[in-house]
Enzyme design. Structure first.
Site, PDB file in Angstrom:
ATOM      1  N   ARG A  10       0.843  -1.205   0.000  1.00 28.11           N
ATOM      2  CA  ARG A  10       0.000   0.000   0.000  1.00 28.11           C
ATOM      3  C   ARG A  10       0.879   1.257   0.000  1.00 28.11           C
ATOM      4  O   ARG A  10       0.541   2.279  -0.594  1.00 28.11           O
ATOM      5  CB  ARG A  10      -0.950   0.003   1.194  1.00 28.11           C
ATOM      6  CG  ARG A  10      -0.258   0.016   2.546  1.00 28.11           C
ATOM      7  CD  ARG A  10      -1.222   0.223   3.691  1.00 28.11           C
ATOM      8  NE  ARG A  10      -0.527   0.088   4.974  1.00 28.11           N
ATOM      9  CZ  ARG A  10      -0.817   0.800   6.043  1.00 28.11           C
ATOM     10  NH1 ARG A  10      -1.769   1.716   6.016  1.00 28.11           N
ATOM     11  NH2 ARG A  10      -0.162   0.607   7.171  1.00 28.11           N
ATOM     12  N   GLU A  58     -17.999   5.391  -1.127  1.00 21.69           N
ATOM     13  CA  GLU A  58     -17.231   4.675  -2.144  1.00 21.69           C
ATOM     14  C   GLU A  58     -17.976   4.529  -3.465  1.00 21.69           C
ATOM     15  O   GLU A  58     -17.374   4.607  -4.540  1.00 21.69           O
ATOM     16  CB  GLU A  58     -16.835   3.291  -1.616  1.00 21.69           C
ATOM     17  CG  GLU A  58     -15.846   3.322  -0.462  1.00 21.69           C
ATOM     18  CD  GLU A  58     -16.495   3.530   0.889  1.00 21.69           C
ATOM     19  OE1 GLU A  58     -15.773   3.629   1.893  1.00 21.69           O
ATOM     20  OE2 GLU A  58     -17.751   3.597   0.938  1.00 21.69           O
ATOM     21  N   PHE A  83     -14.330  -2.258   0.510  1.00 19.50           N
ATOM     22  CA  PHE A  83     -15.230  -1.193   0.061  1.00 19.50           C
ATOM     23  C   PHE A  83     -15.165  -0.979  -1.448  1.00 19.50           C
ATOM     24  O   PHE A  83     -16.182  -0.777  -2.105  1.00 19.50           O
ATOM     25  CB  PHE A  83     -14.895   0.118   0.792  1.00 19.50           C
ATOM     26  CG  PHE A  83     -14.851  -0.025   2.281  1.00 19.50           C
ATOM     27  CD1 PHE A  83     -15.775  -0.821   2.954  1.00 19.50           C
ATOM     28  CD2 PHE A  83     -13.876   0.613   3.032  1.00 19.50           C
ATOM     29  CE1 PHE A  83     -15.741  -0.962   4.330  1.00 19.50           C
ATOM     30  CE2 PHE A  83     -13.829   0.477   4.409  1.00 19.50           C
ATOM     31  CZ  PHE A  83     -14.755  -0.302   5.064  1.00 19.50           C
ATOM     32  N   HIS A 109      -5.437  -2.972   1.835  1.00 15.70           N
ATOM     33  CA  HIS A 109      -5.940  -3.707   3.009  1.00 15.70           C
ATOM     34  C   HIS A 109      -6.752  -4.936   2.601  1.00 15.70           C
ATOM     35  O   HIS A 109      -7.830  -5.204   3.133  1.00 15.70           O
ATOM     36  CB  HIS A 109      -6.779  -2.792   3.895  1.00 15.70           C
ATOM     37  CG  HIS A 109      -5.989  -1.697   4.539  1.00 15.70           C
ATOM     38  ND1 HIS A 109      -5.403  -0.672   3.804  1.00 15.70           N
ATOM     39  CD2 HIS A 109      -5.671  -1.462   5.847  1.00 15.70           C
ATOM     40  CE1 HIS A 109      -4.765   0.141   4.636  1.00 15.70           C
ATOM     41  NE2 HIS A 109      -4.900  -0.313   5.864  1.00 15.70           N
ATOM     42  N   ASP A 117      -8.306  -5.469  12.394  1.00 16.92           N
ATOM     43  CA  ASP A 117      -9.570  -4.888  11.921  1.00 16.92           C
ATOM     44  C   ASP A 117     -10.667  -5.948  11.801  1.00 16.92           C
ATOM     45  O   ASP A 117     -11.853  -5.618  11.746  1.00 16.92           O
ATOM     46  CB  ASP A 117      -9.377  -4.199  10.568  1.00 16.92           C
ATOM     47  CG  ASP A 117      -8.637  -2.876  10.705  1.00 16.92           C
ATOM     48  OD1 ASP A 117      -8.303  -2.509  11.846  1.00 16.92           O
ATOM     49  OD2 ASP A 117      -8.401  -2.216   9.680  1.00 16.92           O
ATOM     50  N   ARG A 167      -1.688  -4.446   3.649  1.00 18.89           N
ATOM     51  CA  ARG A 167      -1.332  -3.616   4.803  1.00 18.89           C
ATOM     52  C   ARG A 167      -0.010  -4.053   5.423  1.00 18.89           C
ATOM     53  O   ARG A 167       0.759  -3.241   5.926  1.00 18.89           O
ATOM     54  CB  ARG A 167      -2.445  -3.714   5.844  1.00 18.89           C
ATOM     55  CG  ARG A 167      -2.186  -2.938   7.125  1.00 18.89           C
ATOM     56  CD  ARG A 167      -3.262  -3.255   8.154  1.00 18.89           C
ATOM     57  NE  ARG A 167      -3.212  -2.364   9.303  1.00 18.89           N
ATOM     58  CZ  ARG A 167      -3.997  -2.466  10.368  1.00 18.89           C
ATOM     59  NH1 ARG A 167      -4.895  -3.436  10.414  1.00 18.89           N
ATOM     60  NH2 ARG A 167      -3.892  -1.626  11.371  1.00 18.89           N
TER      61      ARG A 167
END
Length: 312
Positions: A10, A58, A83, A109, A117, A167
């Site tokens: 990322r 989004e 998303f 991610h 998460d 990530r």
């Protein structure tokens, strides 16, 4: 022994966007209130006039990206994979895929390595979703060097591209002078004759480590990096299957609909071969440290080694 350099892809994405924008003034970056996490904040700092924060919306972001593409810009719409591919699937399909617009989707991610998460944010279905959209190119780079090359290649490709970034910091494995990135072309990283390990994303470096462990047991494993899941390098997959007689696919994604499915679909048509799919086995992820989750789900070097050894 020098320490292995590790960088999250990322971060590579954010840095690559800056370099791309220095050369091309038609590059625009969109984000959905996650610039710090997706690392597009790096781009925002350098080119604030070409960065658009769409807020936590989004679906609207994809619509804006489609509009920019229709005016000749090259938008990079950025958000978490859950998303970008999940929440905005309809907009990606109908507003980008159907008119075949030149929109690039930077999905960060992805996979269970999102870690703490938890299951709601650990998208293990995005590749499967994007594979179903006609004309969508899917890139899943294995390290910093490949991620930067993927962003450049995505810009140069005319049409929609889905890029998958992680990530977790991963080792740099493509730092060699002969490295070349080409959409639709896999890379053989290790020769072998007993089994072909076909991996993608962060699982490539883990597969290489697993192959070294297998070698100590007298098992000669070929390792192939598939950075482009669609279009798949079918010629390379078929050749590896015929040479080795057994194939193992490894991905930080559901075993349903991802790299493993793409490989099996190809081999069932062109070269029926015993295949074992290593990945997330039709279940949701859970909250926990990324490294511990990769171990639990059998996606680290030790887990891959054990699975391949059992299969061979």
């Amino acid at each position: 022994m020098s320490e292995v350099t590790k960088i999250a892809t990322r971060v590579s994405y954010g840095n690559a966007l800056v370099e791309l924008a220095k050369e091309h003034d038609d590059v625009y970056v969109l984000d959905a209130d996650l610039a710090a996490a997706t690392q597009t904040a790096i781009f925002k700092k350098e080119f604030p006039e070409r960065h658009i924060d769409c807020g936590i919306a989004e679906c609207n972001m994809i619509g804006i990206a489609a509009g920019l593409a229709a005016t000749g810009k090259v938008p990079f719409a950025s958000s978490f994979a859950m998303f970008a591919a999940g929440r905005a699937f309809e907009q990606v399909r109908n507003s980008v895929g159907y008119p075949h617009l030149n929109v690039k989707i930077g999905a960060t991610h992805a996979g269970i390595s999102v870690g703490e998460d938890g299951a709601t944010h650990q998208c293990n279905e995005d590749i499967a979703l994007m594979r179903t959209i006609p004309g969508m190119v899917i890139l899943n780079p294995s390290d910093d060097i490949e991620a930067k090359a993927a962003v450049k290649a995505a810009y140069e490709h005319e049409g929609p591209v889905y890029m998958r970034f992680g990530r977790l910091a991963v080792p740099i494995i493509n730092d060699r002078p002969d490295y070349k990135f080409e959409i639709g072309k896999g890379v053989t990283l290790r020769e072998g004759k007993d089994v072909a390990i076909i991996a993608t994303g962060l699982c490539v470096s883990e597969s290489l480590a697993a192959a070294e462990k297998l070698a100590a047991d007298g098992i000669d494993a070929k390792v192939i990096n598939i950075h482009t899941i669609k279009p798949l390098d079918e010629d390379l997959v078929v050749a590896a299957a015929k040479e080795c007689g057994k194939v193992v696919t490894v991905e930080e994604h559901s075993v349903i609909g991802g790299l493993g499915s793409a490989v099996c679909e190809t081999l069932s048509r062109k070269a029926p071969t015993p295949v074992k799919n290593i990945g997330v086995q039709d279940c949701f992820g859970e909250s926990g440290p990324a490294v511990a989750l990769l171990e639990k789900y059998g996606l680290n070097a030790e887990g891959i080694y054990a699975s391949v050894k059992e299969f061979v």
